[in-house]
Design an enzyme around this catalytic site. Sequence first.
Site, PDB file in Angstrom:
ATOM      1  N   HIS A  21      41.202 -80.340  60.620  1.00 40.22           N
ATOM      2  CA  HIS A  21      42.805 -79.497  60.240  1.00 40.22           C
ATOM      3  C   HIS A  21      43.529 -80.835  59.524  1.00 40.22           C
ATOM      4  CE1 HIS A  21      42.694 -75.309  60.569  1.00 40.22           C
ATOM      5  NE2 HIS A  21      41.375 -75.869  61.649  1.00 40.22           N
ATOM      6  N   GLY A 104      29.540 -67.008  59.814  1.00 42.65           N
ATOM      7  CA  GLY A 104      30.864 -67.689  60.235  1.00 42.65           C
ATOM      8  C   GLY A 104      30.160 -68.187  61.408  1.00 42.65           C
ATOM      9  N   GLY A 106      31.493 -71.957  61.469  1.00 42.69           N
ATOM     10  CA  GLY A 106      32.116 -72.887  61.446  1.00 42.69           C
ATOM     11  C   GLY A 106      31.097 -73.936  60.736  1.00 42.69           C
ATOM     12  N   SER A 109      28.484 -72.091  55.769  1.00 40.35           N
ATOM     13  CA  SER A 109      27.741 -71.534  54.734  1.00 40.35           C
ATOM     14  C   SER A 109      28.239 -70.859  53.987  1.00 40.35           C
ATOM     15  CB  SER A 109      27.356 -69.896  55.613  1.00 40.35           C
ATOM     16  OG  SER A 109      28.361 -69.326  55.900  1.00 40.35           O
ATOM     17  N   ASP A 155      34.682 -79.371  52.607  1.00 38.78           N
ATOM     18  CA  ASP A 155      33.920 -78.821  53.247  1.00 38.78           C
ATOM     19  C   ASP A 155      32.524 -78.903  51.910  1.00 38.78           C
ATOM     20  OD1 ASP A 155      34.727 -77.796  55.405  1.00 38.78           O
ATOM     21  OD2 ASP A 155      34.633 -75.088  54.881  1.00 38.78           O
TER      22      ASP A 155
END
Length: 342
Positions: A21, A104, A106, A109, A155
């Site tokens: 974050h 899903g 984290g 994907s 990501d």
Amino acid sequence: MNMSAEVKARSPGRVNLIGDHTDYTGGMVLPMAIDRYTTITAKPLEAAIHLTSEDQPDKLNCELPIVEPASTVPAWGRYVTGVAHLLQVTRGLSGSVSTTLPLGGGLSSSAALELSTALMLRLINELPNLTSLELAQLCRRAEHLATGVPCGIMDQLACASGVAGSALLIDCHSLLVSPIEIPHDVNIYVQFVAHRQLASSAYSDRVAQCAQAEQHIGPLRLAEVGSVRNIADDILRRRALHVVSENDRVRRATVALALQDMATFGLLMNESHQSLRDNFEVSTPQMDEAVRNAQQTPGVFGARMTGGGFGGCIVIVADATANVHSIEGAMLVKPVGAAEVI
Ligand code: GLA
């Protein structure tokens, strides 16, 4: 290109070692691309995309060009049509997608699916080469189109710029990526805790709260802890405190990693978890429990939740001799190279 030739593109997922974050305020992150992949195997096809998925029952069948990626069904196809829309391609593909990443979970994907789609469509449409950064920026926009979630660049950039054996220090403001070698006798594990819940609305709230905090004290990436104390609103103050202290932890953890000082690295991971739990409030009791359990395991340097939170995975950094067998489902992951056509 030869229209009957089968091609393959694959992208690794990523695990973030520290720095969560922080990316959407231009802060610091330290992820690595991991040896779990999403792979597309397909042949070129005029004006359409036909994809089956090994993990999803519904097929993606759509015509090109894509006008409204967000209305694609099945939902997993939105990552594909988001990319196709941004690349404005008219030549598509017919084939299948498979993954060794938990969906899903984290571990990015979705970024891996966007990147392998982009590499594939670029090749099939004979488009000019994109740099890793351009590829990541395009795929981040595709993610925004597909999900409406205002995610940062971490990501996609981690999966697009992986370096075997190294973590990646990314300054999300300058977008500079610096590989930092991980010592050979250090093992990294991920433990899947639970599928993410309510992640998208809570994520958007956090992005908005950081923007509000910046109206009080200016860019969080430049702020000092002292100025954070001037924010009167309790929630905004704690959100800002997390981001400002997390940026500092990433910098210190990077130095520790480069010096192979894993004890310090681990302590910073543990502090990061505490801050994500108490100040940023993105952990869950189940993740806290898994982290506590890992932290108490002999040979473990540090453990924390990783990624957006509200479920997903925790990451554990341990000595090669650690007794991680006692940690249920802990999966060893290796730092690998970037997304590629194979
Ligand atoms: C998700 C987002 C990233 C980042 C992390 C939290 O994975 O896609 O951009 O904000 O959460 O660090």
